[in-house]
Motif scaffolding. Structure first.
Motif, short mmCIF file in Angstrom:
data_model
loop_
_atom_site.label_atom_id
_atom_site.label_comp_id
_atom_site.label_asym_id
_atom_site.label_seq_id
_atom_site.Cartn_x
_atom_site.Cartn_y
_atom_site.Cartn_z
N VAL A 1 0.85 -1.19 0.00
CA VAL A 1 0.00 0.00 0.00
C VAL A 1 0.88 1.24 0.00
O VAL A 1 2.09 1.16 0.20
N ASP A 2 0.27 2.40 -0.23
CA ASP A 2 1.07 3.62 -0.30
C ASP A 2 1.23 4.26 1.08
O ASP A 2 0.65 3.81 2.07
N GLY A 3 2.04 5.32 1.12
CA GLY A 3 2.40 5.96 2.38
C GLY A 3 1.21 6.43 3.21
O GLY A 3 1.17 6.19 4.43
N PRO A 4 0.23 7.12 2.62
CA PRO A 4 -0.91 7.56 3.43
C PRO A 4 -1.66 6.42 4.10
O PRO A 4 -2.15 6.56 5.22
N VAL A 5 -1.75 5.26 3.43
CA VAL A 5 -2.43 4.12 4.05
C VAL A 5 -1.60 3.58 5.21
O VAL A 5 -2.13 3.26 6.28
N ARG A 6 -0.27 3.49 5.01
CA ARG A 6 0.59 3.06 6.12
C ARG A 6 0.48 4.04 7.29
O ARG A 6 0.46 3.65 8.46
N ALA A 7 0.41 5.35 6.96
CA ALA A 7 0.31 6.35 8.01
C ALA A 7 -1.00 6.20 8.78
O ALA A 7 -1.01 6.25 10.02
N SER B 1 -11.76 9.75 12.75
CA SER B 1 -11.85 11.19 12.49
C SER B 1 -10.54 11.89 12.83
O SER B 1 -10.11 12.81 12.12
N GLY B 2 -9.89 11.45 13.91
CA GLY B 2 -8.60 12.04 14.26
C GLY B 2 -7.54 11.76 13.22
O GLY B 2 -6.72 12.63 12.90
N VAL B 3 -7.56 10.54 12.66
CA VAL B 3 -6.59 10.20 11.61
C VAL B 3 -6.84 11.04 10.37
O VAL B 3 -5.91 11.57 9.75
N ARG B 4 -8.11 11.22 10.00
CA ARG B 4 -8.42 12.03 8.81
C ARG B 4 -7.95 13.47 9.00
O ARG B 4 -7.38 14.08 8.08
N GLU B 5 -8.18 14.02 10.20
CA GLU B 5 -7.73 15.38 10.47
C GLU B 5 -6.21 15.51 10.31
O GLU B 5 -5.71 16.45 9.69
N LEU B 6 -5.51 14.57 10.92
CA LEU B 6 -4.05 14.65 10.90
C LEU B 6 -3.50 14.46 9.49
O LEU B 6 -2.56 15.15 9.08
N LEU B 7 -4.08 13.54 8.73
CA LEU B 7 -3.62 13.34 7.35
C LEU B 7 -3.93 14.57 6.49
O LEU B 7 -3.16 14.91 5.59
N THR B 8 -5.03 15.22 6.76
CA THR B 8 -5.35 16.45 6.04
C THR B 8 -4.29 17.50 6.31
O THR B 8 -3.81 18.19 5.38
N GLU B 9 -3.88 17.66 7.56
CA GLU B 9 -2.84 18.64 7.90
C GLU B 9 -1.49 18.24 7.33
O GLU B 9 -0.63 19.10 7.11
N ALA B 10 -1.31 16.95 7.09
CA ALA B 10 -0.05 16.49 6.48
C ALA B 10 -0.10 16.56 4.96
O ALA B 10 0.80 16.03 4.29
N ALA B 11 -1.13 17.17 4.40
CA ALA B 11 -1.26 17.41 2.95
C ALA B 11 -1.49 16.14 2.16
O ALA B 11 -1.08 16.02 1.01
N ALA C 1 -8.22 0.38 7.12
CA ALA C 1 -9.12 -0.43 7.94
C ALA C 1 -9.14 -1.88 7.50
O ALA C 1 -9.49 -2.77 8.28
N ARG C 2 -8.74 -2.15 6.25
CA ARG C 2 -8.73 -3.53 5.76
C ARG C 2 -7.45 -4.26 6.11
O ARG C 2 -7.37 -5.49 5.99
N LEU C 3 -6.43 -3.53 6.55
CA LEU C 3 -5.17 -4.17 6.92
C LEU C 3 -5.30 -4.79 8.31
O LEU C 3 -5.91 -4.23 9.20
N GLY C 4 -4.65 -5.94 8.49
CA GLY C 4 -4.61 -6.56 9.80
C GLY C 4 -5.87 -7.29 10.19
O GLY C 4 -5.95 -7.85 11.28
N ARG C 5 -6.89 -7.30 9.33
CA ARG C 5 -8.10 -8.03 9.63
C ARG C 5 -7.86 -9.52 9.43
O ARG C 5 -7.09 -9.91 8.55
N ALA D 1 -3.70 13.78 -0.08
CA ALA D 1 -4.74 14.15 -1.04
C ALA D 1 -6.10 13.54 -0.71
O ALA D 1 -7.14 14.17 -0.88
N ASP D 2 -6.12 12.28 -0.24
CA ASP D 2 -7.40 11.60 0.02
C ASP D 2 -7.35 10.94 1.39
O ASP D 2 -7.19 9.71 1.50
N PRO D 3 -7.48 11.72 2.47
CA PRO D 3 -7.39 11.14 3.82
C PRO D 3 -8.46 10.09 4.08
O PRO D 3 -8.17 9.05 4.68
N ALA D 4 -9.69 10.33 3.64
CA ALA D 4 -10.77 9.38 3.89
C ALA D 4 -10.48 8.05 3.19
O ALA D 4 -10.69 6.97 3.76
N GLY D 5 -9.98 8.12 1.96
CA GLY D 5 -9.64 6.89 1.24
C GLY D 5 -8.53 6.13 1.92
O GLY D 5 -8.55 4.89 2.00
N ALA D 6 -7.52 6.85 2.43
CA ALA D 6 -6.42 6.19 3.14
C ALA D 6 -6.93 5.48 4.39
O ALA D 6 -6.51 4.36 4.69
N VAL D 7 -7.85 6.11 5.11
CA VAL D 7 -8.41 5.50 6.32
C VAL D 7 -9.21 4.25 5.97
O VAL D 7 -9.12 3.23 6.64
#
Length: 672
Positions: free
Chosen positions: A163-169, A182-192, A204-208, A194-200
């Motif tokens: 996966v790409d960096g935003p997903v790992r983050a 919601s906290g992750v989306r906020e922080l990813l948005t501040e980290a610039a 969510a599918r990792l580690g299941r 592009a698609d925080p919601a998609g990364a979250v």
């Protein structure tokens, strides 16, 4: 070998309260921040560079004194008065809630994500300002690695590399930092991002299904760049490097002296700015690395680095020089091909020579380099026609995936160069599971006789594979199958047996037993769909067995998962109805790209298909993996069944949706 935290700075003016607090937070929580950076950084850096870069990212998180960033703006996410809520269970290590920590964490996150956005040619893949500073910390002559974990940790690391960096983050911020979505989306948005919601969503599918286990693995030594193991880099390679650097320095001194004698800005007649000129020390045939003939039997790293140089032209410096120059700057007459995801760039240091000789009317040279690539150069002996340059990835190759390389390919077949640890070799036809293999002739240099290629089109009436056995000097009686999918590195075939009653889940095993060969006889022709896609290994998982309606025999459900060298996988779900011939092709009922299904991180699956009984009546069949406790059909046909299989009467073209219940709770939709 613990890497100690940096000393507190004493050169920050006392009025820089924000920076002082940020510095204190950095020092206090240094291991946590470095672990976060290590997980987010691109796995393609390699573990040694990722360890050093993670420390560099954190140590550069503070702005220089007097810079505009010296008065930190506290990010919104970090203004909480207590630890953030976690959806993954209580954390054993409470997350700091001080605003200064949140500010430092944001800068670390931005810098780690920036590495993936830098061009591959950027020095060290660092963000632009940091790239201009010395690359600290510096470790000369040592390779640093986090402590090795088990199979589960390795599987998680590979899943993260897919996966790409935003997903790992997003994954790390949830499981390491305990942030809610919601906290992750906020922080990813501040980290610039592009698609925080998609990364979250993707994180969510990792580690299941075992997120708690994934959280424990992420906090294990496998992902701890502050407690590392060391070993020297290749000592012989290092001596060559020192010599190359000395030669380069001498050339620079001479070039500098000559530059004084010419007009400023003019190009001197002897100046060579071509890639071959710049890389002259690296591309010198005399500097090629050569492994000792018996090293493979006396090393814990059984991969391409343990291959000795073989062939009758390993001392032909003219041939080796042409091959290296073609690698550095391929002429128009040389055809270049790459396995998907492989960089066709010059080597960063003298590569390792694996083979040089004449095969099937061509002079062939094989190299392996520190970027985990195998490179094949071929030129016709007749002088007519152009040459060829082929690149293939070999990340984390092992006894099986590092066991052979295609050295020559014709329209009829291919010859392989086998690893030095191969003791026996044979060929067999996957479509004839009851026919024993035939011995495969291998020359003294490790080159095999020609092996027929699987047909790329037309009738699929044979599927040749090679069956190899490793020497007992490294592993006892380890036989395995490889197949040619049209690339330099052949593909490793494995098998997971049907779930037994009351038995635990099983791991993939070599596809050499009777059940494995019978399953592969029905599914081998589906391998055509994977040709040329950079596939490392393919596993057949017999995830369910179903008794068919109207007193029919049993059918098998198989998930065929292909894992590529670059990480992403592809899944074909196949239905194996009773057949008169052991090689009758199975029916592909689902095809998914870029999915974790049928892997360590996608252990549950549900699939369905339409099936016609001998009476002429049509049914919808469904089957799930071992954790499925019930299946429900809705739509044009309705029905339900307890257990992992279902059969419902339905028209041939009925639109039916299948949903399964899982033992640990939750539901599962059928894959399409």
């Amino acid at each position: 070998m613990p890497i100690h935290q940096p000393q507190q700075r004493t050169d920050v003016p006392s009025d820089r309260t924000g920076v002082r607090q940020a510095e204190a937070a950095l020092v206090e929580h240094y291991p946590r921040l470095v672990r976060l950076a290590y997980v987010v950084l691109p796995p393609g850096l390699g573990r040694h560079r990722r360890v050093l870069t993670a420390h560099a990212v954190v140590q550069r998180a503070l702005p220089a004194a007097g810079s505009k960033a010296s008065s930190p703006r506290v990010p919104a996410q970090s203004r909480r008065t207590g630890p953030p809520a976690s959806t993954e269970g209580a954390s054993a290590d409470r997350v700091p809630s001080h605003p200064a920590y949140g500010w430092v964490r944001l800068r670390v996150l931005r810098a780690a994500l920036a590495h993936e956005r830098r061009p591959r040619w950027w020095p060290g893949r660092l963000p632009a300002p940091a790239a201009l500073r010395p690359a600290l910390p510096v470790v000369w002559g040592l390779r640093l690695f986090p402590r090795a974990g088990g199979v589960d940790e390795l599987a998680l690391d590979r899943a993260l590399s897919a996966v790409d960096g935003p997903v790992r983050a997003a994954f790390a911020l949830q499981l390491l930092e305990g942030l809610d979505e919601s906290g992750v989306r906020e922080l990813l948005t501040e980290a610039a991002v592009a698609d925080p919601a998609g990364a979250v969503r993707r994180a969510a599918r990792l580690g299941r299904p075992d997120r708690a286990g994934a959280q424990a693995m992420l906090r294990s030594g496998e992902f701890d760049p502050c407690t590392v193991q060391t070993r020297p880099s290749d000592l012989l390679r290092r001596r060559h490097r020192v010599r190359a650097v000395a030669v380069a320095a001498a050339l620079c001194v001479v070039a500098g002296g000559l530059a004084v004698a010419v007009e400023q800005g003019a190009n001197g007649p002897g100046e060579d700015r071509s890639p071959a000129g710049v890389l002259a020390p690296v591309l010198d045939p005399a500097e090629l690395m050569r492994t000792a003939a018996e090293r493979w039997a006396d090393t814990s790293r059984v991969d391409f680095t343990a291959w000795p140089a073989r062939g009758g032209r390993t001392d032909d410096e003219e041939l080796l020089g042409r091959a290296l120059r073609a690698w550095a700057e391929p002429p128009e007459s040389v055809r270049v091909s790459t396995t998907p995801g492989t960089a066709a760039v010059p080597p960063a240091e003298p590569p390792q020579l694996l083979f040089a000789d004449e095969v099937d009317g061509a002079a062939v040279v094989l190299f392996h380099d520190s970027a985990d690539r195998v490179v094949r150069y071929a030129e016709p002996l007749s002088g007519a026609g152009g040459g060829a340059l082929d690149f293939a990835r070999t990340d984390d190759a092992d006894v099986t995936t590092g066991a052979a390389v295609v050295v020559s390919r014709t329209a009829e077949g291919a010859r392989f160069l086998l690893a030095p640890w191969i003791a026996e070799s044979a060929t067999r036809d996957l479509l004839a599971p009851d026919t024993p293999g035939r011995p495969l002739e291998v020359g003294p240099d490790g080159v095999t006789a020609e092996v027929p290629r699987p047909a790329a089109g037309g009738a699929c009436d044979a599927w040749p594979v090679i069956q190899l056995r490793s020497s007992e000097r490294i592993v006892e009686k380890h036989a395995f199958l490889l197949t040619d999918l049209g690339e330099l590195a052949p593909t490793h075939l494995t098998y997971m047996p049907k779930p037994g009653r009351g038995t635990p889940a099983r791991q993939p095993r070599e596809a050499t037993g009777p059940d494995a060969l019978l399953a592969w006889a029905r599914t081998a022709c589906s391998l055509r769909a994977l040709a040329g896609s950079g596939v490392r290994s393919v596993n057949n998982w017999a995830f369910a067995e179903q008794k068919l309606p109207e007193g029919g025999a049993a059918a098998d459900w198989v998930c065929t998962r292909a894992d590529t060298w670059r990480g992403p996988g592809r899944v074909l779900v196949q239905f194996l109805a009773p057949a008169a011939s052991p090689a009758e092709p199975a029916t592909v009922v689902a095809d998914r790209d870029d999915t974790a299904l049928c892997s360590k991180f996608g252990q549950h699956i549900l699939a369905g298909t339409h099936w016609r009984a001998a009476s002429g009546r049509w049914y919808v069949l469904g089957a799930g993996s071992r954790a499925v406790t019930g299946i429900r059909a809705t739509g044009d046909a309705r029905g339900a069944a307890g257990g992992p299989t279902l059969a419902v009467r339905a028209p041939r073209d009925a639109d039916v949706e299948l949903t399964a219940s899982l033992r640990e709770g939750g539901t599962l939709k059928a894959v399409h």
